[in-house]
Design an enzyme around this catalytic site. Sequence first.
Site, PDB file in Angstrom:
ATOM      1  CG  LEU A  98       2.806   5.561   2.603  1.00  0.00           C
ATOM      2  CD1 LEU A  98       2.264   6.573   1.592  1.00  0.00           C
ATOM      3  CD2 LEU A  98       3.285   6.281   3.855  1.00  0.00           C
ATOM      4  CG  ASP A  99      -0.704   2.420   8.121  1.00  0.00           C
ATOM      5  OD1 ASP A  99       0.035   1.422   7.999  1.00  0.00           O
ATOM      6  OD2 ASP A  99      -0.736   3.135   9.138  1.00  0.00           O
ATOM      7  CE  LYS A 100      -8.877   0.305   2.412  1.00  0.00           C
ATOM      8  NZ  LYS A 100      -9.995  -0.575   2.829  1.00  0.00           N
TER       9      LYS A 100
END
Length: 301
Positions: free
Chosen positions: A118-120
Amino acid sequence: MDLALARMFPDYSRSRLKEWILQGRVTVHGASRRPRDPVQEGELVELTVVAEAAVVSLPESIDIDVVYEDDDLLIINKPAGLVVHPGAGNTRGTLMNGLLHHAPQLATLPRAGIVHRLDKDTSGLLLVAKTLTAHTALVRQLAERRITRKYVAVCNGVLTGGGTVDAPIGRHPVDRKRMTVRDDGKPAITHYRVIERFASHTYIGVELETGRTHQIRVHLAHRRHPLVGDSTYGGRLALPAGAGDELIDALRRFRRQALHAQNLSFMHPRSGLPVNVSVDPPVDFLQLLQVLRHAAPAVKS
């Protein structure tokens, strides 16, 4: 030979088996072979499996929200702002560091057992394998599109209905930190549906059929409905005409993409039984929805 081994030892990936062949951990009647060498019927094949460190990263005591765990896997509810993998400028304080503290045996697995990313600044569910067998099985399910990942998001503009974005994604030709839709990119398919419509925004449910980097963000921006708070793909903050102070303030304060991985469904790698886990969006996401509802009554699809 590596293909034959992949059929004989389905608990391990073909790439890992090939690596073990090259390391001399696979013998045929006591002799080493090359990956391209054939295996004949009746030959004795022996495989030596040795757990070794696959991750070079330091364990750290980081608060991790574990929503499901057993001997084979665990599922994390990742908060927005937490980096998943260590990298340039982020060698400490990542989810991987926390996972290695929570379950030290993950050091022997690729990427500490993390099956997808997942993106930050995206919150929500993340799947982690705790054994090599489970990791191989779950990565295979992911590659075969048998893991269902459902998200909720808030995008700019009013969508009239659901749909599908089928557009290949590749690295941006100029800004290498961004992705973009391009003809020579990798296949990428995103399905979306309308949950609620507001005066200038839409609350949507999103399901991934593929898993490209930044896929949802890129595809919604490609449709000219970028996610709220996504400065990378949405450009400068767009304030709706006639918006009140409460809505303007809420939009200005929401400084991340409004995206949450809400649901994860797959088959358990050991039992073969279905696993289905859901988590509600975090407080900042829910507060944004409340402001949108107050500013303009929602119309449910």
